[in-house]
Scaffold this motif. Sequence first.
Motif, mmCIF file in Angstrom:
data_model
loop_
_atom_site.group_PDB
_atom_site.id
_atom_site.type_symbol
_atom_site.label_atom_id
_atom_site.label_comp_id
_atom_site.label_asym_id
_atom_site.label_seq_id
_atom_site.Cartn_x
_atom_site.Cartn_y
_atom_site.Cartn_z
ATOM 1 N N ASN A 91 0.327 31.202 6.925
ATOM 2 C CA ASN A 91 0.698 32.351 7.752
ATOM 3 C C ASN A 91 1.693 31.950 8.831
ATOM 4 O O ASN A 91 2.614 32.709 9.164
ATOM 5 C CB ASN A 91 -0.541 32.965 8.406
ATOM 6 N N TYR A 92 1.498 30.759 9.371
ATOM 7 C CA TYR A 92 2.426 30.236 10.376
ATOM 8 C C TYR A 92 3.836 30.155 9.807
ATOM 9 O O TYR A 92 4.807 30.584 10.443
ATOM 10 C CB TYR A 92 1.939 28.862 10.835
ATOM 11 N N LEU A 93 3.964 29.639 8.586
ATOM 12 C CA LEU A 93 5.278 29.545 7.941
ATOM 13 C C LEU A 93 5.837 30.923 7.635
ATOM 14 O O LEU A 93 7.030 31.174 7.799
ATOM 15 C CB LEU A 93 5.172 28.721 6.661
ATOM 16 N N ARG A 94 4.978 31.827 7.190
ATOM 17 C CA ARG A 94 5.420 33.168 6.822
ATOM 18 C C ARG A 94 5.924 33.946 8.047
ATOM 19 O O ARG A 94 6.855 34.741 7.941
ATOM 20 C CB ARG A 94 4.273 33.925 6.157
ATOM 21 N N GLU A 95 5.357 33.685 9.208
ATOM 22 C CA GLU A 95 5.737 34.411 10.419
ATOM 23 C C GLU A 95 6.943 33.806 11.138
ATOM 24 O O GLU A 95 7.411 34.350 12.130
ATOM 25 C CB GLU A 95 4.545 34.478 11.386
ATOM 26 N N GLY A 96 7.443 32.656 10.624
ATOM 27 C CA GLY A 96 8.647 32.091 11.222
ATOM 28 C C GLY A 96 8.568 30.630 11.580
ATOM 29 O O GLY A 96 9.553 30.042 12.035
ATOM 30 N N GLY A 97 7.395 30.005 11.399
ATOM 31 C CA GLY A 97 7.258 28.585 11.662
ATOM 32 C C GLY A 97 8.058 27.764 10.657
ATOM 33 O O GLY A 97 8.255 28.195 9.515
ATOM 34 N N THR A 98 8.534 26.602 11.086
ATOM 35 C CA THR A 98 9.309 25.745 10.190
ATOM 36 C C THR A 98 8.408 24.672 9.593
ATOM 37 O O THR A 98 7.466 24.201 10.243
ATOM 38 C CB THR A 98 10.476 25.085 10.940
ATOM 39 N N PRO A 99 8.670 24.270 8.333
ATOM 40 C CA PRO A 99 7.839 23.263 7.673
ATOM 41 C C PRO A 99 7.750 21.975 8.481
ATOM 42 O O PRO A 99 8.723 21.535 9.087
ATOM 43 C CB PRO A 99 8.556 23.031 6.338
#
Length: 214
Positions: free
Chosen positions: A6-14
């Motif tokens: 969810n963090y990645l989906r909301e805009g977090g970078t890998p």
Amino acid sequence: MEDYSNYLREGGTPESGGIYLTEPDLILIPFEGIGLRKEDGTYHLDSTRTNQTLMHEATHMMMRGPLLKDGWFVEGAAEYVATIPKKTNTLHVDSHLDAIKSYVCDYGYQDRGGHNLGPEIEFVSLQTLMECDYPTFQEIPNGYPYALLLFHYFAHADGEADGQRLRDYAKALNQGAENGTARKILLAGRDYRTLEKLLTNSWEKDGISLTFRN
């Protein structure tokens, strides 16, 4: 955010521990980024983890707007704040210099994360570091510890050692000055080679040897 996907989906970078999104002015941090884990239906905070990520991203949020221009300044300020030692919800600024040295040269305060560059550091040229745009800064290997050492110098050692030039530079940016115009305040009539020598001499007193790739 509890779920990393969810963090990645909301805009977090890998592979990041947190991120500040200018739009919609929001900090995202995975639970693991602050040492929060769930066991048997109960959340536990890992006492061996620090709040460096949260402090780093909160600094970005406080610098919103025109200040978010020069990469070395943006990330140097965030790393500067994030490396202040924290014990029992108290910031210990008296130990900050030692914490910075440990974070840059070793494995960090109480071995809680650092760059381990050693006491002899090869620096990118200051002209490259200070004049590149933000995306280019992000591509500079070890750009974050470089920015931290430079930010600390301007805050505590440059000029009258009172941080005045750094404040004036930030004020100029905040009032809409172009990067190059504001940067002249920090250079104060000096060229980059002169500034490199001043930075080198300053950190040498604290046990860090710098050389520059020009």
